[in-house]
Motif scaffolding. Structure first.
Motif, PDB file in Angstrom:
ATOM      1  N   THR A 168       9.454  65.259  -5.958  1.00  0.00           N
ATOM      2  CA  THR A 168      10.290  64.975  -4.797  1.00  0.00           C
ATOM      3  C   THR A 168      10.836  63.560  -4.912  1.00  0.00           C
ATOM      4  O   THR A 168      10.166  62.662  -5.411  1.00  0.00           O
ATOM      5  CB  THR A 168       9.481  65.101  -3.488  1.00  0.00           C
ATOM      6  OG1 THR A 168       8.379  64.184  -3.511  1.00  0.00           O
ATOM      7  CG2 THR A 168       8.952  66.520  -3.309  1.00  0.00           C
ATOM      8  N   GLY A 169      12.043  63.340  -4.449  1.00  0.00           N
ATOM      9  CA  GLY A 169      12.628  62.007  -4.489  1.00  0.00           C
ATOM     10  C   GLY A 169      13.486  61.783  -5.717  1.00  0.00           C
ATOM     11  O   GLY A 169      13.510  62.598  -6.648  1.00  0.00           O
ATOM     12  N   THR A 170      14.173  60.657  -5.715  1.00  0.00           N
ATOM     13  CA  THR A 170      15.115  60.338  -6.788  1.00  0.00           C
ATOM     14  C   THR A 170      14.486  59.582  -7.943  1.00  0.00           C
ATOM     15  O   THR A 170      15.054  59.526  -9.032  1.00  0.00           O
ATOM     16  CB  THR A 170      16.270  59.495  -6.232  1.00  0.00           C
ATOM     17  OG1 THR A 170      15.739  58.275  -5.688  1.00  0.00           O
ATOM     18  CG2 THR A 170      17.032  60.247  -5.148  1.00  0.00           C
ATOM     19  N   HIS A 171      13.310  58.965  -7.699  1.00  0.00           N
ATOM     20  CA  HIS A 171      12.695  58.138  -8.732  1.00  0.00           C
ATOM     21  C   HIS A 171      11.228  57.947  -8.399  1.00  0.00           C
ATOM     22  O   HIS A 171      10.775  58.236  -7.286  1.00  0.00           O
ATOM     23  CB  HIS A 171      13.398  56.778  -8.821  1.00  0.00           C
ATOM     24  CG  HIS A 171      13.217  55.933  -7.600  1.00  0.00           C
ATOM     25  ND1 HIS A 171      13.790  56.237  -6.382  1.00  0.00           N
ATOM     26  CD2 HIS A 171      12.522  54.778  -7.396  1.00  0.00           C
ATOM     27  CE1 HIS A 171      13.450  55.321  -5.480  1.00  0.00           C
ATOM     28  NE2 HIS A 171      12.684  54.433  -6.073  1.00  0.00           N
ATOM     29  N   TYR A 172      10.486  57.440  -9.364  1.00  0.00           N
ATOM     30  CA  TYR A 172       9.075  57.134  -9.148  1.00  0.00           C
ATOM     31  C   TYR A 172       8.948  55.803  -8.406  1.00  0.00           C
ATOM     32  O   TYR A 172       9.499  54.792  -8.835  1.00  0.00           O
ATOM     33  CB  TYR A 172       8.334  57.058 -10.476  1.00  0.00           C
ATOM     34  CG  TYR A 172       8.022  58.409 -11.084  1.00  0.00           C
ATOM     35  CD1 TYR A 172       6.838  59.070 -10.801  1.00  0.00           C
ATOM     36  CD2 TYR A 172       8.925  59.023 -11.959  1.00  0.00           C
ATOM     37  CE1 TYR A 172       6.541  60.304 -11.362  1.00  0.00           C
ATOM     38  CE2 TYR A 172       8.641  60.258 -12.526  1.00  0.00           C
ATOM     39  CZ  TYR A 172       7.459  60.888 -12.221  1.00  0.00           C
ATOM     40  OH  TYR A 172       7.173  62.110 -12.781  1.00  0.00           O
ATOM     41  N   LYS A 173       8.209  55.806  -7.318  1.00  0.00           N
ATOM     42  CA  LYS A 173       8.009  54.591  -6.534  1.00  0.00           C
ATOM     43  C   LYS A 173       6.706  53.880  -6.880  1.00  0.00           C
ATOM     44  O   LYS A 173       6.508  52.732  -6.491  1.00  0.00           O
ATOM     45  CB  LYS A 173       8.037  54.917  -5.040  1.00  0.00           C
ATOM     46  CG  LYS A 173       9.366  55.502  -4.585  1.00  0.00           C
ATOM     47  CD  LYS A 173       9.374  55.793  -3.093  1.00  0.00           C
ATOM     48  CE  LYS A 173      10.727  56.337  -2.657  1.00  0.00           C
ATOM     49  NZ  LYS A 173      10.775  56.603  -1.197  1.00  0.00           N
ATOM     50  N   VAL A 174       5.814  54.582  -7.585  1.00  0.00           N
ATOM     51  CA  VAL A 174       4.507  54.037  -7.970  1.00  0.00           C
ATOM     52  C   VAL A 174       4.380  54.122  -9.485  1.00  0.00           C
ATOM     53  O   VAL A 174       4.764  55.129 -10.097  1.00  0.00           O
ATOM     54  CB  VAL A 174       3.364  54.813  -7.279  1.00  0.00           C
ATOM     55  CG1 VAL A 174       2.000  54.294  -7.723  1.00  0.00           C
ATOM     56  CG2 VAL A 174       3.506  54.720  -5.760  1.00  0.00           C
ATOM     57  N   PHE A 175       3.827  53.061 -10.084  1.00  0.00           N
ATOM     58  CA  PHE A 175       3.820  52.962 -11.534  1.00  0.00           C
ATOM     59  C   PHE A 175       2.937  53.993 -12.215  1.00  0.00           C
ATOM     60  O   PHE A 175       3.343  54.600 -13.210  1.00  0.00           O
ATOM     61  CB  PHE A 175       3.375  51.559 -11.959  1.00  0.00           C
ATOM     62  CG  PHE A 175       3.231  51.408 -13.448  1.00  0.00           C
ATOM     63  CD1 PHE A 175       4.355  51.291 -14.259  1.00  0.00           C
ATOM     64  CD2 PHE A 175       1.980  51.414 -14.055  1.00  0.00           C
ATOM     65  CE1 PHE A 175       4.243  51.174 -15.641  1.00  0.00           C
ATOM     66  CE2 PHE A 175       1.855  51.285 -15.428  1.00  0.00           C
ATOM     67  CZ  PHE A 175       2.989  51.173 -16.225  1.00  0.00           C
ATOM     68  N   THR A 176       1.715  54.207 -11.746  1.00  0.00           N
ATOM     69  CA  THR A 176       0.751  55.034 -12.485  1.00  0.00           C
ATOM     70  C   THR A 176       1.261  56.444 -12.746  1.00  0.00           C
ATOM     71  O   THR A 176       1.196  56.919 -13.896  1.00  0.00           O
ATOM     72  CB  THR A 176      -0.603  55.060 -11.754  1.00  0.00           C
ATOM     73  OG1 THR A 176      -1.103  53.716 -11.659  1.00  0.00           O
ATOM     74  CG2 THR A 176      -1.604  55.899 -12.519  1.00  0.00           C
ATOM     75  N   PRO A 177       1.773  57.182 -11.753  1.00  0.00           N
ATOM     76  CA  PRO A 177       2.319  58.504 -12.090  1.00  0.00           C
ATOM     77  C   PRO A 177       3.526  58.437 -13.020  1.00  0.00           C
ATOM     78  O   PRO A 177       3.724  59.331 -13.843  1.00  0.00           O
ATOM     79  CB  PRO A 177       2.688  59.106 -10.727  1.00  0.00           C
ATOM     80  CG  PRO A 177       2.714  57.968  -9.770  1.00  0.00           C
ATOM     81  CD  PRO A 177       1.757  56.953 -10.296  1.00  0.00           C
TER      82      PRO A 177
END
Length: 417
Positions: A133-142
């Motif tokens: 979901t969403g346009t980009h990763y907001k958290v580094f680990t995933p």
């Protein structure tokens, strides 16, 4: 096959693993390597480094039968002039993610010429990985997990020869700079070979050691594209910790692509509440806070246009979490002075430390005294950059305000633990 293609260089000043250059040599009979010194951008402390990179790139191209065409002015206008002069029917360039670079691409697409963009500034293209979901990763680990699971593109071959039409090359300007890190692809390849041979195996254990300075110092070369981040990741693959740092660059590139206002606006609003204190800002910039580890980092920046990464985190946390001053004050100072400052990494990291960005623990604070005692235990880094403290015993070096008497020549602290 087109007769002539322009390869427009920007943050990719190399010939090794340069997909746009490689493909242009495959697709056209002649190639025009071009760099436009943009009249809008002030390179600041990076001017001399940039000139050395351009000079080195020109030498590499000349060895292959071509040259680097250099112009000054508006990038789009100057490129179109070269296209008209040489009869070029296409422009190949490496894709960048800043709002400025994207506006430039949009202007090119309105011209009557083909524009093709290629990877090369990051390892993984910034829009290749998307969360469920969403346009980009907001958290580094995933993001790192997804990034680690995909297959990277092959390294592009370096052209052996480059055919080029008749065109005036133009002069590369001169610029003065301090001689700490020479620019250019040849220099970074020399440094890279030495670092991989002698330092990579100890990177995980030693990269936070301020005095030991076991970091690669390759970041300015990555910023200007003198070395391919993909090639670097492949060659340094034995160190997962180092490759993880390269992944952070890609992570912030995809954040900047999705959030073009990263240099100006809080990525996660509502976490600020900044104070205004011009005197404290100036003390921080000048390395005169009275907190030795902070002053050492800031003076290293002033002296070398570079700062150890652990020191960057300490001085940024001190400004934003301890003094409660706006992260933009620090980010703009780094942008002004750092050789390696670029928009995604500089502003992304500042927002991370300030708690307005991608940190999942936005309230974390790096206590400068505890950080100094952990990462500069014997005070060697502090003494290197703060000569007023050269003869202060280690027992009181990290907290000179606890000394039995004031330390002559060193400023009083603007903060105390």
């Amino acid at each position: 096959m087109p007769d002539t293609i322009i390869v427009l260089f920007n943050r990719d000043l190399r010939i090794t693993d340069h997909p746009a250059l490689h493909q242009a040599c495959q697709d056209a009979r002649q190639v025009v390597p071009l760099f436009v010194i943009d009249s809008v951008i002030r390179p600041r402390a990076r001017a001399g480094f940039l000139i050395e990179c351009l000079t080195d790139l020109r030498e590499s191209l000349r060895e292959r039968g071509a040259d680097l065409v250099v112009r000054r002015g508006d990038v789009v206008a100057e490129t179109m002039r070269i296209a008209a002069e040489t009869g070029a029917t296409a422009i190949y360039t490496s894709r960048d993610v800043s709002a400025f670079a994207r506006r430039r691409e949009e202007r090119f697409r309105r011209e009557r010429i083909e524009l093709r963009t290629f990877p090369g500034i990051t390892i993984v293209p910034p829009d290749q990985l998307k969360p469920a979901t969403g346009t980009h990763y907001k958290v580094f680990t995933p993001y790192f997990r997804a990034w680690s699971d995909i297959q990277w593109r092959p390294i592009a071959e370096t052209p052996a020869t480059i055919a080029m039409p008749e065109v005036k090359a133009g002069d590369i300007p001169t610029a003065r700079r301090r001689p700490h890190l020479p620019g250019g692809e040849r220099e970074v390849r020399r440094r890279l070979d030495l670092w991989l041979r002698h330092c990579l195996r100890d990177y995980a254990e030693g990269h936070d050691d301020l005095a030991g300075d076991h970091t690669s110092r390759l970041s300015p070369y990555l910023r200007f594209g003198c070395v391919s981040p993909l090639e670097l990741a492949v060659r340094a693959g034995a160190s997962e910790e180092f490759v993880r740092q390269l992944c952070w660059r890609d992570f912030y590139a995809q954040v900047a692509l999705a959030f073009p206002n990263l240099p100006r606006d809080d990525y996660r609003p509502g976490r600020g509440g900044w104070h205004q204190d011009k005197e404290a800002e100036d003390a921080w910039r000048e390395g005169m806070t009275g907190v030795p580890i902070v002053d050492a980092g800031m003076r290293q920046l002033l002296a070398e246009n570079w700062m150890h990464n652990r020191a960057r985190m300490i001085v940024a946390s001190f400004l934003t979490k301890t003094l409660r001053l706006d992260w933009r004050v620090g980010a703009e100072h780094f942008e002004e002075l750092l050789l390696d400052a670029d928009i995604p990494n500089n502003y992304g990291n500042w927002q991370w430390v300030a708690g307005t960005g991608n940190d999942t623990r936005p309230n974390r604070v790096l206590n400068p005294v505890r950080q100094a005692k952990r990462f500069d235990k014997d005070g060697e880094y502090i003494r290197r950059y703060v000569p007023e403290l050269e003869h202060v015993p280690t027992a009181t070096l990290h907290e000179p305000w606890r000394a039995p008497s004031p330390i002559l020549g060193y400023t009083s602290p603007i903060w105390r633990s």
